[in-house]
Scaffold this active site. Structure first.
Site, PDB file in Angstrom:
ATOM      1  N   ASP A   1       0.869  -1.172   0.000  1.00 25.34           N
ATOM      2  CA  ASP A   1       0.000   0.000   0.000  1.00 25.34           C
ATOM      3  C   ASP A   1       0.909   1.226   0.000  1.00 25.34           C
ATOM      4  O   ASP A   1       2.128   1.134   0.125  1.00 25.34           O
ATOM      5  CB  ASP A   1      -0.940  -0.038   1.218  1.00 25.34           C
ATOM      6  CG  ASP A   1      -2.165   0.830   1.003  1.00 25.34           C
ATOM      7  OD1 ASP A   1      -3.190   0.583   1.655  1.00 25.34           O
ATOM      8  OD2 ASP A   1      -2.106   1.747   0.158  1.00 25.34           O
TER       9      ASP A   1
HETATM   10  C1  GLC Z   1      -4.294   4.306  -0.234  1.00 21.75           C
HETATM   11  C2  GLC Z   1      -5.194   3.165   0.188  1.00 21.75           C
HETATM   12  C3  GLC Z   1      -5.292   2.073  -0.831  1.00 21.75           C
HETATM   13  C4  GLC Z   1      -5.170   2.658  -2.220  1.00 21.75           C
HETATM   14  C5  GLC Z   1      -3.749   3.189  -2.349  1.00 21.75           C
HETATM   15  C6  GLC Z   1      -3.507   3.862  -3.715  1.00 21.75           C
HETATM   16  O1  GLC Z   1      -3.567   4.791   0.849  1.00 21.75           O
HETATM   17  O2  GLC Z   1      -4.929   2.564   1.446  1.00 21.75           O
HETATM   18  O3  GLC Z   1      -6.550   1.417  -0.628  1.00 21.75           O
HETATM   19  O4  GLC Z   1      -5.420   1.673  -3.207  1.00 21.75           O
HETATM   20  O5  GLC Z   1      -3.416   4.098  -1.316  1.00 21.75           O
HETATM   21  O6  GLC Z   1      -4.290   4.997  -3.813  1.00 21.75           O
END
Ligand code: GLC
Length: 744
Positions: free
Chosen positions: A288
């Site tokens: 993430d």
């Molecule tokens: C965010 C979220 C995740 C998302 C990623 C890209 O912090 O936790 O669900 O897909 O970053 O945006």
């Protein structure tokens, strides 16, 4: 030593291609694994590491995702989070990757299409209340097509975290509290995104997230640690991911959360032993946003380099935006802390997804006019249908709904009546408020000239300004019935949106209380991204419709429910606590040691609305459920059926929920577990039969703390509505059992 068949194939294909002047990996007819092998064999270490690197491109409007967006993209980068709304720049970047990089490896473009990218449809929590997987698949296919035409090959969705704490803002993105329901809807969404083949023009790669247990963040506070036992992992939090992997999801995303001392993004047991060794997942895991670097904050890495080592060796193949792999993997390789084999395996996984997507053959996105790309009438219709089926009639007394023909004037009051932005809900992609049909527009169209409509905003979503109450009171006083549209802003749920209370701001409750003084029928319409505390509002309402955050096409479906043109069929996929203090509260709890004691002394221990709650404008009578046998032996299956009659005067859709209970087991079981559901349309006077075929290993087994499925003989109950039938699973050595997984 004789060359392996694999080597021979490689040699044959290689020879043909050299003759043609084309490297094997560029031949779309060559076997996939040979293409990967051939390409890998030609890549430098730097090129391999670049494939594991994901950066962000474009204007990042997500306040939680801090970090610069790149402008001068290195054409060797493995992936970009693409934040532009058209494919032109994507194609330009891709052209540099295809033509300027040494091997011409296409970049993989990703984005958060969570519930639509332009034709935004209901938030996932609402979708689950439709109990219609085919409709969810259809909506995901609409999202996939629009996403692909935007220049994006990969969506970071479905989010399949089990969510049971409504204070946690991301509950809006989940399919609710039940592992089985989430498994079904997660798989349905994967199918919608990925279609028959990843290389189809309307397909995008799915990404199961957040692996795993992010929804158990302590106190509902986002990013916090989670304490999850091995038993709970296998019983509750892993099943939706296993179902998603079985549905063919190309990728997963590791979560932010610490899991009982081992953060998800450094959890080798889950990322490698479970996901790769037990479940044989052939795609890759992306971290993430900054979740690799965050291992430092979580206290398991002293610096970026160690964070990278922990994450990579645990089984995270692609590094989202903190550049740790790009900065440190080469060094770690030279120090012998990571092996070239492990890098090759990681790169192979990324290349496998790129080949399966057809990116080597179709690296560019066709440019179609915006009107053809987005918001086609047929796609808006899918969003409207899903919105219609996800809305839940929570309360309906004194015949408040459907609004009778005797009602000649209707007052529409509240901050959501003419609102557009907040109906989109969190994670609304590139959805635009201007494309949202308001409640006011839907009701005006629905009731037309037959009913005189008045409008007053009454109050804001929060704050203390009661200056709008007077107009609202007058409008309500002069109307035959009052529809009060209240709820949450889209920003109040989603990431980093935890709230200490799930009650609405006092100003909204005060408005309803003031309107109640008119003595008119009060119909509450709620638009929200989480269950709400309705303890004070519920008694003031004659009827309550939960419309959730429906996206672009919620106005007409809601109006249809108010007029009776639509018979509401939504049923709750999440429990509504009576008050915040009851959290966590969900249907699948284990029994108390003293079931009739230990309850709260100050309030009821019962929720306001249970899982599966939802009213209809007709009535359904459940006949006597019957079992095909009272004993289950060998590899038999047991069929249970129940006739359901529509005893009302209008057609309706009924969802039958089948639960299993195992009253005595070596591991205590939840009091009941959903194992099957089915939604059917039933006409007035018609009787249909709902059937559930019980498969012992699927429906009666339970996992131990290593994920092994165990079957224990004894009595089981199958529950449907208010009926409970008992049958015996007899001991039987011949019964087929699944092989025990590789034990850690
Ligand atoms: C965010 C979220 C995740 C998302 C990623 C890209 O912090 O936790 O669900 O897909 O970053 O945006």
């Amino acid at each position: 030593m004789k060359p392996s068949i694999f080597t021979l194939i490689l040699l044959i294909f290689g020879t043909i291609h050299i003759a043609q002047g084309l490297p094997l990996y560029k031949d779309k007819n060559a076997p996939l694994e040979q293409r990967i092998e051939d390409l890998l064999g030609q890549m430098t270490t730097e090129e391999k590491i670049q494939q594991l690197n994901q950066l962000s491109f474009g204007v990042n409007l997500n306040p939680n995702n801090k970090g610069e967006a790149v402008n001068d993209v290195d054409p060797q980068v493995g992936s970009l989070i693409y934040l532009n709304e058209n494919p032109v720049e994507r194609n330009a970047i891709q052209q540099r990757a295809m033509e300027k990089s040494r091997l011409g490896i296409p970049i993989l473009f990703g984005f958060d299409t969570i519930h639509g990218i332009k034709t935004v449809y209901p938030i996932p929590l609402a979708q689950a209340c439709s109990w219609s997987p085919p409709l969810v698949t259809q909506a995901a296919a609409v999202a996939a097509r629009e996403t692909k035409l935007t220049g994006i090959d990969w969506t970071f969705s479905p989010m399949i975290d089990v969510a049971r704490d409504s204070r946690w803002g991301r509950i809006a993105e989940s399919y609710g509290e039940d592992p089985y329901a989430i498994s079904i809807f997660g798989a349905a969404t994967v199918r919608g995104y990925q279609g028959a083949s990843l290389s189809d023009s309307g397909s995008v790669a799915a990404c199961l997230k957040h692996f795993v247990g992010y929804g158990v963040s302590e106190g509902g506070r986002d990013y916090r640690a989670t304490d999850i036992s091995a038993q709970a992992l296998w019983e509750t939090y892993l099943p939706p991911f296993e179902a998603g992997v079985k549905a063919g999801a190309a990728t997963l995303m590791s979560g932010f959360n610490d899991i009982s001392g081992v953060p998800a993004s450094a959890n080798r047991y889950l990322l490698t032993e479970v996901l790769k060794q037990q479940w044989k997942h052939g795609g890759f895991v992306v971290s993430d946003w900054n979740s690799v670097e965050q291992l430092i904050a979580q206290g398991v890495a002293k610096d970026r380099k160690e964070a990278g080592l922990k994450s990579f060796t645990a089984g995270v193949e692609m590094n989202m935006v903190d550049r740790i792999y790009a900065d440190h993997l080469q060094e770690l390789l030279l120090e012998g802390k990571v092996t070239m084999d492990s890098i090759n395996d990681a790169v192979s996984r990324v290349l496998r997804v790129k080949f399966r997507l057809g990116l080597f053959e179709q690296p560019y996105t066709p440019i179609v006019p915006e009107a053809e790309r987005y918001l086609r009438p047929e796609d808006r219709a899918v969003a409207a249908k899903l919105a219609e089926e996800s809305m839940v009639l929570l309360k309906n007394e004194r015949a408040a709904l459907p609004i009778s023909s005797k009602v000649k004037s209707l007052a529409l009051i509240g901050p959501l009546v003419k609102d557009q932005e907040n109906l989109l809900g969190c994670w609304s992609g590139n959805g635009k408020p201007k494309d949202v049909e308001t409640i006011f527009e839907g009701v005006t169209r629905e009731f037309g000239d037959n009913v005189k409509l008045s409008y007053a905003r009454g109050c804001d979503f929060d704050g203390t300004d009661e200056s709008g109450f007077a107009d609202a009171f007058v409008a309500a006083s002069n109307a035959d019935a009052v529809v009060v549209c209240i709820g949450e802003k889209k920003a109040w749920s989603g990431e980093n949106s935890s709230r200490s209370t799930i009650a609405l701001p006092a100003i909204q409750e005060k408005l309803v209380a003031r309107l109640k003084e008119t003595g008119k029928p009060i119909i509450l319409v709620l638009s929200n991204g989480r269950p709400l505390e309705l303890q004070r509002l519920e008694p003031m309402a004659d009827a309550i419709v939960e419309m959730w955050q429906p996206g672009v096409a919620g106005g007409t479906p809601l109006a249809g429910i108010l007029s009776g043109r639509v018979n509401p069929s939504g049923r709750l996929a999440i429990t509504f606590p009576l008050v915040t203090g009851q959290i966590p509260i969900y249907y699948g709890m284990r029994s108390s040691a003293r079931p009739n004691d230990g309850n709260y002394k100050d309030i009821s221990t019962e929720p306001l609305y249970t899982f599966g709650h939802g009213l209809s404008y007709t009535s359904f009578d459940y006949g006597k459920a019957t079992l095909s046998n009272s004993k289950l032996a060998g590899d038999q299956k047991l069929t249970v059926q129940v006739p359901v009659t529509n005893t009302g005067s209008v057609t309706g859709q009924e969802t039958a929920f089948w639960f299993i209970s195992d009253p005595v087991c070596s591991v205590s079981r939840p009091m009941k577990e959903l194992k099957h559901f089915e939604k059917k349309t039933i006409n007035p006077g018609e009787t249909v039969v709902f059937t559930f075929q019980i498969d012992p290993m699927r429906d009666l087994s339970h996992p131990d703390s290593t994920g092994r499925r165990l079957l224990e003989a004894g009595d089981f109950h199958v529950r449907i509505k208010d009926q409970k039938l008992t049958f015996e699973l007899v001991d039987d050595d011949d019964r087929p059992t699944v092989p025990a997984p590789v034990t850690p």
